[in-house]
Structures are given as C-alpha cells and as structure tokens.
Design an enzyme around this catalytic site. Structure first.
Site, PDB file in Angstrom:
ATOM      1  N   SER A 227      32.794   1.566   9.333  1.00 27.45           N
ATOM      2  CA  SER A 227      33.750   1.021  10.283  1.00 27.45           C
ATOM      3  C   SER A 227      33.012   0.181  11.318  1.00 27.45           C
ATOM      4  O   SER A 227      32.401  -0.822  10.964  1.00 27.45           O
ATOM      5  CB  SER A 227      34.569   2.155  10.908  1.00 27.45           C
ATOM      6  N   GLU A 336      42.943   2.445   3.356  1.00 28.12           N
ATOM      7  CA  GLU A 336      42.319   2.423   4.685  1.00 28.12           C
ATOM      8  C   GLU A 336      43.330   2.671   5.806  1.00 28.12           C
ATOM      9  O   GLU A 336      43.104   3.451   6.727  1.00 28.12           O
ATOM     10  CB  GLU A 336      41.644   1.068   4.916  1.00 28.12           C
ATOM     11  N   HIS A 443      40.744   5.834   5.374  1.00 32.68           N
ATOM     12  CA  HIS A 443      39.586   5.364   6.132  1.00 32.68           C
ATOM     13  C   HIS A 443      38.659   6.534   6.482  1.00 32.68           C
ATOM     14  O   HIS A 443      39.091   7.535   7.043  1.00 32.68           O
ATOM     15  CB  HIS A 443      40.081   4.694   7.421  1.00 32.68           C
TER      16      HIS A 443
END
Length: 538
Positions: A227, A336, A443
């Site tokens: 990320s 995600e 995610h």
C-alpha cells in the site's frame, strides 16, 4: 460536510497499516561461532557503532529500536534527516521503539505499550545469526496511507529462519511531519514534501553501512512494502539518492509517484491564520500533538514527484535507468476495494449515509487513476460499463484500478527496460469476515502469506484466512519461499509455484495466487480497457 468526510477518509487510510502481531515459531539457527555474549535470553553483539543487546526468540535474533537518524525535532522539524552516529556503552535493543506521530490508537498487531513520538526514526532487525556468509536483506516499508503504521507491526521471524535472510523493518515520518512541502519558504526546506522518503533513503544507507554486523549482505538488499509502502517502493525507484542502495524491489498493492505532491501550504496558512513570513516560526513552536491536530484539518498527504528527492515519475525512472535498474515484482489483490468500503460502512460520520460518503469520495479517488486528469470521463465510463452499480461498487472498482494500474505499469516497464518485471494477483478468498462483510481477496490479505505467518505458532491479528486451513498454509509457504528466492537471486522461479514468466504489455501473463496457483493472460482486461479508453497511452 465534505471536510468531515475528508477527515474520515484520512482516518480510514490509517487502516492501510494493519498487519502481523509478534509471535515466533521455533526454527533451527546455524551453529557457528559468534562475536557475542549470551545473557539469558538476550545477546550482546559488538558492532562498528558499539555494543548492542538484542534478544534470542525461538532461534532467531531480534534487535529492536535501533536508531538510524537523529531525532527530527525542534529546528530539525521539516528538514532532511541527519544520520545518527556511534553510541556509548551497550545499546538496549530489546524493546520496540516509538511509532511516528499518528492517531494514538493501538493498531491490530501493534505490540502493546509502543507510544507515538516525533523521535521515531528507528528500525528493527531480525537475523538468524550475526556471523557467517552475508545473507540477503529484506527491507520492509510499512503501509498506512502515509499517516499511520510502524515497523513494529511486522514480524520477520519466519522469513529470517526459513530463508536464512535478514529482515529489516523501518519507521519513517508520517503526515505533515514527513510530507509537508515548505520549499517556497526557503532553500533549507527544498524537498520537504518528501522527507518521509528521505527517511527511507537514510535507513537504506544505514543498512548498507551496518547490516554486515548483523549477518546481512549490503550488496543484496530487496526493498518491499504494501500500500503506502508499495507506493514508497515506486517512489524510491524514482529517487536518485537511493540508486545503488537496493538491488531488487517488490511493490504490493502500490500507488505510483507520477504527480506533484499536494500543495498543503495555502490550506495550512488559512487554517492557522498566519502569513508566509511567520508560519515556520509558528510551526516550530507547536508541540507534536498540536501539529498533529492541524494535520487532521487539512487534505491528506502522499508521496509525489517533488523534483528534489523524487525527481520524475516511476515509469520514466525505470525506462531511464534501463539495464541499470532492478528486477521488480508488483501485484494486487482481486478485491482491493472491499476493505475500504467495509470500513466506510462501519464508520461513516453520524448523520451521513455510507453511500453518500462514498459518492463524495469517488471523484478524488478516480483522480489518482487518471494521473491528475479530470476524473469525470472515467467516472462516466465506469457508470456506462456498470449501469446498475451503486457508489460502493463503483468505489471498489476505482480502488482496484488505482492499485492495478500502478502495479501493471511498473512491471511492464521493468521488463521492457531489461531487469525484468513480474505481476501477480492474490485471489484466495477470505474465510474470515471483516466488520460483518465478506470481503473476498481484499486489500492487505496477502501480507501474512508474504511473511509466512500462517506457518508460525501465531499468525497475528486481523488476518482474513483460517490458519488451520492446509490450503492457506501451503500457499503461505510457497509464496514466502518465492519472496525469499527473489531476494536471493532476483529470479522468482523454482520455489514451489508454477513457472512465472516476465510480465510484458503483449502477453500480460500474471501469476494468480489461489488454492490452485496458475498463470493467466490479461487478467482484469475489462478494467484495463476502461481506463485506457479515457487515458490512452498515458
């Protein structure tokens, strides 16, 4: 209402930095002579900077809270980091260090009792042994939307033991402390919009100069992160000061550095009611808590092309470096966006429907996919392609496109440049819900697999898969072995997964990480064609 929604978005971005709680599984450490003294479960090692005390836990050595930079406080606030030097006596490196200033809440996986502070530029080291042949070094950059997270939430014990590698996790300045651009107020602040990236560079310099004392090879360093950490990997590829400090790169669910950072100075001046001539004095006079309170009232931060530290876009940097660049793995997760929409649904401000909140956020998120261009055509194309989708579903498409476009672009560019790029997609469905939602391959779900936490005694907090599931354990072992193989040789094959060819813009072959790992061509073709229909070749 929009400022409150923006504030919620920044707070939810803090959840980027969830991860792995401390816990180890016994592993065999090499039997060899070491220049250290055992003191119970602690060890004292002689290094070039001085003696350091670490702890031996389940067969590997941990050195926690090793300072790599002087405290960035007082007059050094907003300046480039300054390398720390040798220490006197024995450095106690048995406890986790401060986390950088951020919301003072314990993240899932954070060791208890780790406070926040401006004095936070520390790193943690896990190594099988401090002597013997130089071991590959895996240098982890945490996520957290550039506003949250720390080195402390990530446990490299399994990687260190199974792969005979050294794992380093680092802190870097967050929020306004690390990404406030004050360059227009004086030359001393040039590049201050990328001070958090400068911190990462200095930590890499520390590793280059000192990791041999901990059994690591300074000539074989792999940067990896997820990320905001993956975004940082992409930013480092475009940071000349970092060239030569790392030799491979892995970007999990990354953003990309392709736009100038947001200029927060006008909003800051308006909020403080200050003129340009006095604002630095005012900012220096604030406590860390006061400055953090100001941060919550301003737009969010991110790493961008500031022109001094990060000097060009990631794809341009990869192309420019050509064969002098590094091999790169990049990838995303199939679902995600479900992580974020589940959070927004749970924590929408009082009196604001989650659907309304997401609809207000979508243009800003879409702007990231559009590389700074008007997001309206992309949003219109999404609505035309998915006419029955609500704001939540549209947002999930946007999150997915944001990460996918960045990963796909850098992998293809690394292959075209010569060193090689490989693209993965993590598809293994979750078996644990999140805030009452089935979030699929969401995610961050791959992080415990990367660190092989499912084959440890304690996989950690906020994991999305059943640690007793043999499919989960098998994929965790094979994927982490692949990470180790890549760190060792720059080639991800031969570690138990199907043969993984380089990713290129013609064949687009992607490794799918699932119960049945496999290669597929041109995954996400519809999403890719959608943004390409608006952006063209940009």
């Amino acid at each position: 209402m929009i400022p409150e929604i923006q504030h919620r978005l920044r707070m939810v971005a803090a959840a980027f930095s969830w991860a792995v709680v401390v816990g180890c599984q016994p592993v065999e450490a090499p039997e060899e002579e070491t220049e250290m003294d055992d003191v119970g479960d602690s060890v004292i090692v002689a290094t070039s900077l001085g003696q350091i005390r670490g702890v031996r836990e389940a067969g590997v050595l941990h050195f926690r809270g090793v300072r790599y930079a002087e405290p960035p406080v007082g007059e050094r606030r907003f300046l480039a980091p300054l390398a720390s030097g040798p220490w006197q006596g024995t450095l106690e490196a048995t406890r986790f260090p401060n986390r950088c200033t951020q919301p003072d809440t314990a993240l899932p996986g954070a060791p208890p009792g780790t406070p926040t502070s401006e004095d936070c530029l520390f790193l943690n080291i896990v190594t099988p042994a401090v002597t013997g042949a130089g071991r590959p070094v895996l240098f982890w950059i945490h996520g957290g939307g550039f506003v949250n997270g720390s080195a402390n939430e990530y446990n490299g014990s399994m990687l260190a033991g199974q792969g005979d590698v050294v794992v380093v996790t680092i802190n870097y300045r967050l929020g306004l402390f690390g990404f406030l651009g004050l360059g227009s107020l004086g030359e001393q602040f040039a590049g201050s919009a990328s001070n958090g990236i400068r911190d990462q560079v200095l930590a890499l310099e520390w590793v280059r100069d000192n990791i041999a004392d901990y059994g690591g090879d300074p000539r074989n360093i792999t940067i990896f992160g997820e990320s905001a950490g993956g975004h940082s990997v992409h930013a480092l590829l475009a940071t000349p000061a970092a060239d030569g400090l790392y030799h491979k790169a892995i970007a999990h669910s990354p953003g990309t550095a392709d736009q100038p950072p947001t200029d927060l100075l006008p909003a800051l001046l308006a909020h403080l009611g200050e003129g340009r001539e006095r604002v630095v004095e005012t900012l220096h006079a604030m406590t860390a808590d006061e400055l953090f309170a100001v941060q919550t009232a301003l737009p969010g931060v991110t790493a961008g092309v500031d022109g001094t530290v990060v000097t060009r876009a990631t794809d341009a940097a990869i192309a420019e470096r050509g064969a002098r660049g590094v091999p790169l793995i990049a990838g995303t997760n199939r679902d995600e966006g479900t992580f974020f929409t589940a959070l927004f649904a749970a924590f929408a401000p009082e009196g604001v429907a989650a659907e309304q909140m997401m609809a207000a956020m979508n243009p800003g998120l879409a702007g990231a996919v559009m590389a700074g261009s008007d997001p309206a055509p992309y949003l219109a194309a999404l609505k035309a392609r998915y006419p029955d989708a609500d704001a939540k579903q549209i947002q999930e498409h946007i999150w997915g496109a944001m990460f996918l476009k960045a990963a796909m672009g850098s992998a293809a560019q690394a292959t075209a440049a010569g060193p090689g790029g490989w693209l993965y997609r993590f598809d293994l469905p979750t078996t644990v819900d999140f805030l009452g939602h089935d979030v699929g391959a969401t995610h961050g779900a791959e992080i415990p697999f990367t660190f092989n936490r499912f084959n440890s005694d304690d996989p950690g907090a906020l994991v999305f898969h059943d640690p007793e599931d043999p499919v989960v354990r098998d994929l965790s072992q094979r994927w982490s072995d692949t990470i180790i193989a890549f760190a060792r040789t720059g080639e991800p094959n031969g570690a138990g997964l199907p043969y993984w060819p380089r990713y290129d813009a013609e064949n687009r072959r992607t490794l799918v990480l699932d119960a049945n790992p496999r290669l597929e061509a041109d995954l996400n073709r519809e999403e890719r064609k959608l943004w390409e229909s608006v952006l063209g070749d940009r």
